[in-house]
Write a protein that holds these residues in place. Structure first.
Motif, PDB file in Angstrom:
ATOM      1  N   GLU A 110      -3.509   5.935  -8.307  1.00 15.56           N
ATOM      2  CA  GLU A 110      -5.199   6.287  -8.605  1.00 15.56           C
ATOM      3  C   GLU A 110      -5.755   5.818  -7.453  1.00 15.56           C
ATOM      4  N   PHE A 111      -6.288   7.494  -7.046  1.00 13.74           N
ATOM      5  CA  PHE A 111      -6.880   7.602  -6.207  1.00 13.74           C
ATOM      6  C   PHE A 111      -8.034   6.999  -6.037  1.00 13.74           C
ATOM      7  N   LEU A 112      -8.874   5.932  -4.768  1.00 14.25           N
ATOM      8  CA  LEU A 112      -9.915   4.788  -4.842  1.00 14.25           C
ATOM      9  C   LEU A 112     -10.788   5.682  -4.327  1.00 14.25           C
ATOM     10  N   ILE A 113     -10.505   6.203  -2.773  1.00 15.63           N
ATOM     11  CA  ILE A 113     -11.088   6.440  -1.773  1.00 15.63           C
ATOM     12  C   ILE A 113     -10.561   7.273  -0.633  1.00 15.63           C
ATOM     13  N   TYR A 114     -11.614   7.850  -0.058  1.00 16.73           N
ATOM     14  CA  TYR A 114     -10.870   8.345   1.331  1.00 16.73           C
ATOM     15  C   TYR A 114     -11.683   8.309   2.157  1.00 16.73           C
ATOM     16  N   PHE A 115     -11.335   8.377   3.904  1.00 17.26           N
ATOM     17  CA  PHE A 115     -12.412   8.200   4.962  1.00 17.26           C
ATOM     18  C   PHE A 115     -11.777   9.364   5.601  1.00 17.26           C
ATOM     19  N   GLN A 116     -12.727   9.590   6.309  1.00 19.63           N
ATOM     20  CA  GLN A 116     -12.748  10.422   7.349  1.00 19.63           C
ATOM     21  C   GLN A 116     -13.684  10.274   8.566  1.00 19.63           C
ATOM     22  N   GLY A 117     -12.760   9.459   9.843  1.00 14.40           N
ATOM     23  CA  GLY A 117     -13.033   8.485  10.809  1.00 14.40           C
ATOM     24  C   GLY A 117     -13.895   7.544  10.472  1.00 14.40           C
ATOM     25  N   THR A 118     -15.069   7.369  10.364  1.00 14.09           N
ATOM     26  CA  THR A 118     -15.974   5.550   9.965  1.00 14.09           C
ATOM     27  C   THR A 118     -16.340   5.866   9.032  1.00 14.09           C
ATOM     28  N   GLY A 119     -16.938   7.052   7.524  1.00 10.18           N
ATOM     29  CA  GLY A 119     -16.912   7.508   6.875  1.00 10.18           C
ATOM     30  C   GLY A 119     -16.815   7.823   5.790  1.00 10.18           C
ATOM     31  N   ALA A 120     -16.690   7.111   4.650  1.00 13.86           N
ATOM     32  CA  ALA A 120     -16.417   7.705   3.600  1.00 13.86           C
ATOM     33  C   ALA A 120     -16.374   8.503   2.970  1.00 13.86           C
ATOM     34  N   ALA A 121     -15.377   9.487   2.804  1.00 18.23           N
ATOM     35  CA  ALA A 121     -15.761  10.645   3.096  1.00 18.23           C
ATOM     36  C   ALA A 121     -16.239  11.476   1.220  1.00 18.23           C
ATOM     37  N   ASP A 122     -15.064  10.840   0.165  1.00 20.39           N
ATOM     38  CA  ASP A 122     -15.382  10.542  -0.817  1.00 20.39           C
ATOM     39  C   ASP A 122     -15.137   9.466  -1.707  1.00 20.39           C
TER      40      ASP A 122
END
Lengths: 115, 116
Positions: free
Chosen positions: B44-56
């Motif tokens: 189950e998806f929790l969180i996605y990072f693009q670089g240093t920031g949480a994009a979702d």
């Protein structure tokens, strides 16, 4: 909401035989992507095969192929010439461009391969 | 590194305690994902990072869960005041850019968390 359903908790196949794992999904999107992942006891998920919904041709990767029926929202995985190393959990998964970066997984099918 | 690594492999804690789970993505991968896999379920998806920031971060179940990736490589998933329902395998994955929906996500072996 998008959902992915795998109705077979367990399947069994004789070595060298063929087995088909079922997957259905529910979505109102027209553009999406479907995947099958393998998870061995090591827990490390491995991508087996993927299918773009806009492509009518079924994807094939060596002994693995899919039967994609868009109208029926069905995406089954066929494993030919089953090998002992194919024994694992198999997860069907769904992803869209508009869904951000979420991948939605089914509950999985455990595949046993008999020697 | 050769693949995504996660530490610890297993973690046992008591209800109410704080835990940190670490993920080392493949070198050069800018996208990093956390998933939670409960017993008998798919991830189950929790969180996605693009670089240093949480994009979702829309998959984080509540404010007890938090994740960071301060330098754009290693990520830590932090769980405060753990509950028995948090028991699961926490999977981390990385991909090269995160820019394409078909981009292959490479998964780590996960951390199995057991809250007593």
């Amino acid at each position: 909401a998008q959902t992915v359903t795998q109705s077979q908790p367990e399947m069994s196949v004789q070595e060298a035989e063929t087995v088909t794992l079922s997957c259905t999904y529910d979505t109102s999107e027209s553009d999406y992507y479907l995947f099958w992942y393998k998870q061995p006891p090591s827990r490390q998920m491995i991508l087996v095969i993927r299918q773009e919904a806009y492509k009518q041709q079924n994807a094939t990767e060596n002994r693995f192929s899919v039967n994609f029926q868009k109208a029926a929202k069905s995406f089954s995985l066929k494993i030919s010439d089953s090998q002992l190393g194919d024994a694992a959990m198999y997860f069907c998964a769904y992803r869209t461009n508009t869904g951000g970066f979420k991948t939605i997984f089914g509950a999985g099918t455990r595949l046993f391969v008999k020697a | 590194g050769a693949g995504v690594s996660q530490t610890p492999s297993n973690k046992v804690t008591e209800k109410g305690k704080y835990v940190e789970l670490r993920c080392d993505p493949i070198s050069g991968h800018t996208a990093l994902y956390w998933y939670r896999q409960s017993l008998g379920q798919g991830p189950e998806f929790l969180i996605y990072f693009q670089g240093t920031g949480a994009a979702d971060d829309s998959g984080l179940p509540n404010d007890r869960f938090f994740a960071v990736r301060p330098e754009g490589s290693v990520s830590t998933l932090k769980i405060q005041r753990t509950e028995r329902g948090d028991s699961a395998v926490y999977l981390c994955a990385s991909s090269l850019t995160g820019g394409g929906v078909l981009e292959t996500q490479y998964f780590g072996p996960g951390t199995r968390l057991l809250v007593l």
